[in-house]
Design a protein around this motif. Structure first.
Motif, mmCIF file in Angstrom:
data_model
loop_
_atom_site.group_PDB
_atom_site.id
_atom_site.type_symbol
_atom_site.label_atom_id
_atom_site.label_comp_id
_atom_site.label_asym_id
_atom_site.label_seq_id
_atom_site.Cartn_x
_atom_site.Cartn_y
_atom_site.Cartn_z
ATOM 1 N N SER A 137 0.981 -1.456 -0.009
ATOM 2 C CA SER A 137 -0.095 -0.322 0.025
ATOM 3 C C SER A 137 0.696 1.100 -0.164
ATOM 4 O O SER A 137 0.167 2.200 -0.820
ATOM 5 C CB SER A 137 -0.658 0.242 1.349
ATOM 6 N N THR B 140 2.852 1.333 -3.632
ATOM 7 C CA THR B 140 1.943 2.147 -4.414
ATOM 8 C C THR B 140 1.463 4.112 -3.910
ATOM 9 O O THR B 140 1.197 3.883 -5.600
ATOM 10 C CB THR B 140 0.804 1.090 -4.345
ATOM 11 N N GLY B 141 0.913 3.771 -2.955
ATOM 12 C CA GLY B 141 0.479 5.265 -2.551
ATOM 13 C C GLY B 141 1.669 6.184 -3.491
ATOM 14 O O GLY B 141 1.141 7.322 -3.961
ATOM 15 N N CYS C 56 -8.889 4.128 -3.025
ATOM 16 C CA CYS C 56 -8.051 2.961 -2.477
ATOM 17 C C CYS C 56 -8.215 3.412 -0.492
ATOM 18 O O CYS C 56 -8.253 1.858 -0.411
ATOM 19 C CB CYS C 56 -6.773 4.099 -2.701
ATOM 20 N N SER D 193 -5.407 1.282 4.289
ATOM 21 C CA SER D 193 -6.367 2.581 3.973
ATOM 22 C C SER D 193 -5.469 2.841 4.501
ATOM 23 O O SER D 193 -5.099 4.308 4.431
ATOM 24 C CB SER D 193 -7.177 2.052 4.861
ATOM 25 N N VAL E 220 -2.367 4.616 3.005
ATOM 26 C CA VAL E 220 -2.983 5.199 1.577
ATOM 27 C C VAL E 220 -2.913 6.505 1.242
ATOM 28 O O VAL E 220 -2.769 7.529 1.215
ATOM 29 C CB VAL E 220 -3.575 4.092 0.971
ATOM 30 N N THR E 221 -3.826 6.797 2.731
ATOM 31 C CA THR E 221 -4.697 7.956 2.849
ATOM 32 C C THR E 221 -3.637 9.166 2.973
ATOM 33 O O THR E 221 -3.433 9.988 2.449
ATOM 34 C CB THR E 221 -5.749 8.263 4.271
ATOM 35 N N THR F 64 -0.154 9.211 3.689
ATOM 36 C CA THR F 64 0.566 9.385 2.435
ATOM 37 C C THR F 64 0.567 10.533 1.120
ATOM 38 O O THR F 64 1.661 10.794 0.930
ATOM 39 C CB THR F 64 1.074 7.679 1.831
ATOM 40 N N VAL F 65 -0.903 9.615 0.894
ATOM 41 C CA VAL F 65 -1.594 10.351 -0.393
ATOM 42 C C VAL F 65 -1.645 11.748 -0.293
ATOM 43 O O VAL F 65 -1.034 12.860 -0.948
ATOM 44 C CB VAL F 65 -2.352 9.726 -0.812
#
Length: 286
Positions: free
Chosen positions: A99, A102-103, A136, A147, A150-151, A153-154
């Motif tokens: 995750s 990829t993010g 995502c 989850s 990803v949240t 990081t992005v």
């Protein structure tokens, strides 16, 4: 604090029912996530084909599509397979470990287009990041570690990039995105908590149901068997006779009833006592 962070990022291997429920949910949702991610990636690459380098518009999308296809095939193949607890746990950790990179890669690739094109294309990039983030986050919501990672990081990368543009409009967008990310993290944590509670409740209900079935079977056995010899009692005998009679009337099939009597049983009770008589009955029943 480090201990709490480590605990948050750890998937408890002892929660086998919850881990299996998580894996089943991910096997349904991740193919959808990768499909949306692939479509968004192709859309950004297509609209920037004439203004961005070929590496960004061709090579990276191909890599994203290949990665998405491989991950989708894996989840589709194992969706209906009987996996061991270790395989389920390994699959969850693999999703979690993928995750973060990829993010980072998807977010960095999308933001790299911001230097090309016009204002509409810039807006498309922000829209791409937002849709990717929401997709995502919600598709990974049953695995809170992935989850949230990803949240965060992005959101951090995107907000930092927008602030670096030194524009009041982009600063407002960054602030808005940060607030949405905080609210989204809260929603994800609450949803995962409710999901875990639901799985636990189902397990408790299943255990109670199994106990009731076992108790019902035990009550039926006690009601139809003699506690001393374990043979069918009068109630069971009459029920079986009725069943045989009904079958005979319906099909004409004959049946035989045999009666056995123990001669001289009363003197055994009188001379040796009832325990000895009970033992005779038990030996006879065997």
């Amino acid at each position: 604090m480090l201990q709490e962070l480590r605990s948050f990022l750890t998937i408890d291997k002892n929660e086998t029912d919850l881990n299996r429920a998580r894996f089943r949910a991910l096997s349904r949702q991740l193919p959808l996530m990768y499909g949306i991610l692939s479509i968004n990636t192709l859309a950004v690459a297509f609209t920037h084909m004439e203004v961005a380098p070929l590496f960004q518009t061709l090579f990276m999308p191909v890599m994203v599509l290949l990665f998405a296809a491989l991950r989708t095939i894996k989840y589709l193949r194992v969706r209906h397979r009987g996996l061991t607890d270790e395989e389920v746990l390994r699959g969850l950790y693999q999703t979690f470990y993928l995750s973060f990179p990829t993010g980072v890669v998807i977010c960095a690739w999308g933001l790299s287009f911001y230097q090309f094109g016009n204002d509409l294309q810039h807006a498309q990039i922000v829209f791409f990041i937002g849709v990717t983030l929401l997709t995502c986050a919600f598709c990974l919501m049953h695995l809170r570690q992935a989850s949230i990672v990803v949240t965060v990081t992005v959101s951090v990368i995107t907000c930092g990039f927008l602030v670096s543009l030194q524009s009041m409009v982009m600063l407002a967008v960054a602030l808005n995105l940060a607030l949405v990310a905080v609210a989204l993290c809260s929603l994800l944590l609450n949803s995962e908590r409710d999901f875990a509670r639901m799985v636990v409740q189902r397990r408790i209900q299943r255990e109670q149901h199994n106990r009731l079935l076992a108790l019902n079977e035990e009550n039926e056995r006690l009601a139809n068997t003699d506690s001393l010899t374990g043979l069918a009692n009068r109630r069971q005998f009459l029920a079986e006779i009725d069943a045989c009679v009904e079958k005979h009337e319906r099909t004409g099939q004959q049946f035989v009833v045999a009666l056995m009597d123990l001669d001289g049983f009363k003197p055994i009770n009188d001379v040796f006592g009832h325990p000895a008589g009970d033992q005779v009955l038990v030996d006879t029943a065997m």
